[in-house]
Design a protein around this motif. Structure first.
Motif, PDB file in Angstrom:
ATOM      1  N   HIS A   1      14.101  -9.209   0.120  1.00  0.00           N
ATOM      2  CA  HIS A   1      12.945 -10.016  -0.276  1.00  0.00           C
ATOM      3  C   HIS A   1      12.559 -10.988   0.838  1.00  0.00           C
ATOM      4  CE1 HIS A   1      12.884  -9.490  -4.945  1.00  0.00           C
ATOM      5  NE2 HIS A   1      12.824  -8.346  -4.279  1.00  0.00           N
ATOM      6  N   PHE A   2      13.550 -11.497   1.543  1.00  0.00           N
ATOM      7  CA  PHE A   2      13.229 -12.452   2.599  1.00  0.00           C
ATOM      8  C   PHE A   2      12.469 -11.778   3.735  1.00  0.00           C
ATOM      9  CE2 PHE A   2      14.112 -14.823   6.480  1.00  0.00           C
ATOM     10  CZ  PHE A   2      13.671 -16.084   6.107  1.00  0.00           C
TER      11      PHE A   2
ATOM     12  N   SER B   1       6.134 -16.396  -6.909  1.00  0.00           N
ATOM     13  CA  SER B   1       7.438 -16.042  -7.477  1.00  0.00           C
ATOM     14  C   SER B   1       7.610 -14.528  -7.397  1.00  0.00           C
ATOM     15  CB  SER B   1       7.531 -16.516  -8.929  1.00  0.00           C
ATOM     16  OG  SER B   1       8.773 -16.161  -9.497  1.00  0.00           O
ATOM     17  N   LEU B   2       8.602 -14.097  -6.630  1.00  0.00           N
ATOM     18  CA  LEU B   2       8.809 -12.665  -6.411  1.00  0.00           C
ATOM     19  C   LEU B   2       9.510 -12.020  -7.607  1.00  0.00           C
ATOM     20  CD1 LEU B   2       9.917 -12.663  -2.673  1.00  0.00           C
ATOM     21  CD2 LEU B   2       7.694 -12.065  -3.606  1.00  0.00           C
ATOM     22  N   ARG B   3       9.001 -10.884  -7.996  1.00  0.00           N
ATOM     23  CA  ARG B   3       9.569 -10.128  -9.117  1.00  0.00           C
ATOM     24  C   ARG B   3      10.161  -8.828  -8.583  1.00  0.00           C
ATOM     25  NH1 ARG B   3       5.230  -9.443 -11.460  1.00  0.00           N
ATOM     26  NH2 ARG B   3       4.823  -7.213 -11.195  1.00  0.00           N
TER      27      ARG B   3
ATOM     28  N   ASP C   1       2.809 -14.455  -9.881  1.00  0.00           N
ATOM     29  CA  ASP C   1       3.930 -13.597 -10.294  1.00  0.00           C
ATOM     30  C   ASP C   1       3.684 -12.222  -9.689  1.00  0.00           C
ATOM     31  OD1 ASP C   1       6.022 -12.325 -11.471  1.00  0.00           O
ATOM     32  OD2 ASP C   1       5.251 -12.452 -13.520  1.00  0.00           O
ATOM     33  N   VAL C   2       4.369 -11.907  -8.588  1.00  0.00           N
ATOM     34  CA  VAL C   2       4.048 -10.703  -7.819  1.00  0.00           C
ATOM     35  C   VAL C   2       5.330 -10.010  -7.356  1.00  0.00           C
ATOM     36  CG1 VAL C   2       1.815 -11.517  -6.988  1.00  0.00           C
ATOM     37  CG2 VAL C   2       3.880 -12.088  -5.704  1.00  0.00           C
ATOM     38  N   THR C   3       5.194  -8.720  -7.065  1.00  0.00           N
ATOM     39  CA  THR C   3       6.250  -7.990  -6.382  1.00  0.00           C
ATOM     40  C   THR C   3       6.082  -8.176  -4.877  1.00  0.00           C
ATOM     41  OG1 THR C   3       4.939  -5.963  -6.259  1.00  0.00           O
ATOM     42  CG2 THR C   3       6.315  -6.275  -8.218  1.00  0.00           C
TER      43      THR C   3
END
Length: 433
Positions: free
Chosen positions: A251-252, A361-363, A410-412
């Motif tokens: 994710h980073f 905010s990563l999902r 709220d995203v991937t």
């Protein structure tokens, strides 16, 4: 130096010959003569490969690579005064994907040979090539001699900046759409005066300059553009939440790529861009504008790696407040959990005293897949139920922030670049800074 399969085979044959001699099928001197001949050949062959001078090797590749992007690497081998058979393997960083090695090369006296292979870095940061591993074969192929040649070489692995190069060839609107942002044009509206022009159908009455209209005796409109010379600061989480992976990249890594995309577009808009990494390793890049700002961001962040530590959002907000005095758009990218709500809300309240704050905010994509997959057994049902429960708690944490008028995306990871760009352009259009 080690024996080759050919020598091991000859020794096995000599042992078999000894077995035959033990049954008096051959005279003993035949076995002794065979052993003496084998020893002479083996010693002569060992001396020959030991005296060989290893070929010199030069590695050719860029000093800077991009993570996840395959690159061609070329090895140039220059032989000595003897013909040589060599197995070649480059000692690239552990874990990198390699295609085309090891290779066997026959070198003629005084000749050189070029061989290429493809290499794909899997992690950003500083990496080292320890050298080139060679395995020399003796003339009779009875022995193998190992040696390492070529000096060690250091390279830097940057985030994947290839998308930025493609965006550079597009206009601002096209580039925004290319990363997935839904751009809504509002012709002639903005916060900074741009120019006077003839009235066009669709212009609002607020755009008409009545003094210029009276002077020119035709309708004249004022055209505005989005305000320039503003500041964007990316606040990036480097704590344990960013260790999650979607695909091959963490994710980073994907957050850093998205931060570079929105930063590059902001620089094209005439704004200054900075970055604060907080949670694990800390890094502060003051806001800068101009073509060199992206290079500065790349140099300052290429070796950042998330660490398995908890992120203190309030400490990050305090540090940013002390470092960035001018009002800015602060985009915080993290993986928000329900237990983070109170700490994050306190941090946002502190930041909003001076800045405009947006939280991305990563999902995890695997959560969406768990809900989409059909549950055929108890294990699948429990997996889907757990994912639904987790997403429900996550949504409640988002709702708590939204209730305090905090913008939450709220995203991937795949949706992150487009969402950041779209929100940045919306804020610019509405003049919220």
């Amino acid at each position: 130096m080690r024996p080759a399969p050919a020598l091991i085979g000859l020794l096995a044959g000599w042992a078999l010959l000894g077995l035959v001699v033990s049954f008096d099928l051959l005279p003993a001197y035949a076995w002794a003569l065979g052993g003496a001949l084998l020893a002479v050949l083996a010693l002569a062959d060992a001396a020959a490969v030991w005296r060989q001078t290893p070929p010199s090797v030069q590695r050719r590749l860029p000093d800077v690579l991009a993570v996840g992007v395959e690159r061609d690497v070329e090895l140039v081998l220059v032989a000595g005064a003897q013909r040589q058979c060599v197995d070649v393997f480059d000692l690239h960083p552990v874990g990198w994907e390699c295609h085309g090695l090891p290779r066997r090369v026959d070198l003629l006296p005084g000749s050189d040979s070029r061989l290429g292979y493809r290499l794909r870095p899997i992690e950003r940061g500083d990496a080292n090539f320890a050298g080139v591993h060679l395995r020399l074969h003796s003339p009779l192929r009875l022995w193998r001699r190992r040696c390492n040649v070529a000096p060690a070489q250091a390279v830097r692995v940057f985030p994947n900046f290839a998308p930025l190069a493609k965006l550079a060839m597009l206009g601002d609107e096209q580039a925004s759409r290319a990363v997935g942002a839904h751009v809504r044009r509002r012709r002639g509206e903005g916060t900074d005066f741009h120019q006077m022009r003839d009235y066009r159908i669709g212009d609002s009455l607020r755009q008409i300059d009545w003094k210029a209209t009276a002077r020119m005796r035709r309708l004249i409109s004022r055209e505005y553009q989005d305000e320039r010379n503003q500041h964007l600061v990316m606040l990036v989480d480097t704590g344990q939440r960013m260790l999650a992976r979607d695909g091959t990249l963490s994710h980073f890594d994907q957050t850093l790529d998205a931060a570079l995309v929105v930063s590059w577009l902001a620089l094209r808009q005439g704004d200054a861009v900075g970055l604060l990494a907080h949670g694990g390793p800390r890094r502060w890049v003051p806001p800068q504008r101009g073509a060199g700002a992206i290079d500065m961001l790349l140099r300052q962040t290429y070796d950042l790696q998330p660490q398995p530590v908890a992120t203190d959002y309030l400490a990050a907000a305090t540090e940013l407040t002390l470092r960035q005095r001018r009002r800015s758009l602060v985009m915080l990218v993290t993986n928000l959990r329900d237990e983070d709500s109170e700490d994050l809300l306190a941090a946002v309240r502190l930041l909003r005293q001076r800045h405009h704050v947006v939280i991305a905010s990563l999902r995890e994509q695997v959560l969406d897949q768990a809900l989409d997959d059909d549950a055929h057994d108890l294990r699948g049902a429990l997996r889907a139920t757990s994912a639904a429960r987790y997403l429900e708690q996550r949504a409640a944490a988002h709702d708590a922030l939204v209730a305090h008028r905090v913008a939450v995306l709220d995203v991937t990871c795949a949706q992150l670049p487009g969402a950041l760009v779209e929100r940045y352009l919306q804020i610019k259009r509405e003049g919220l800074l």
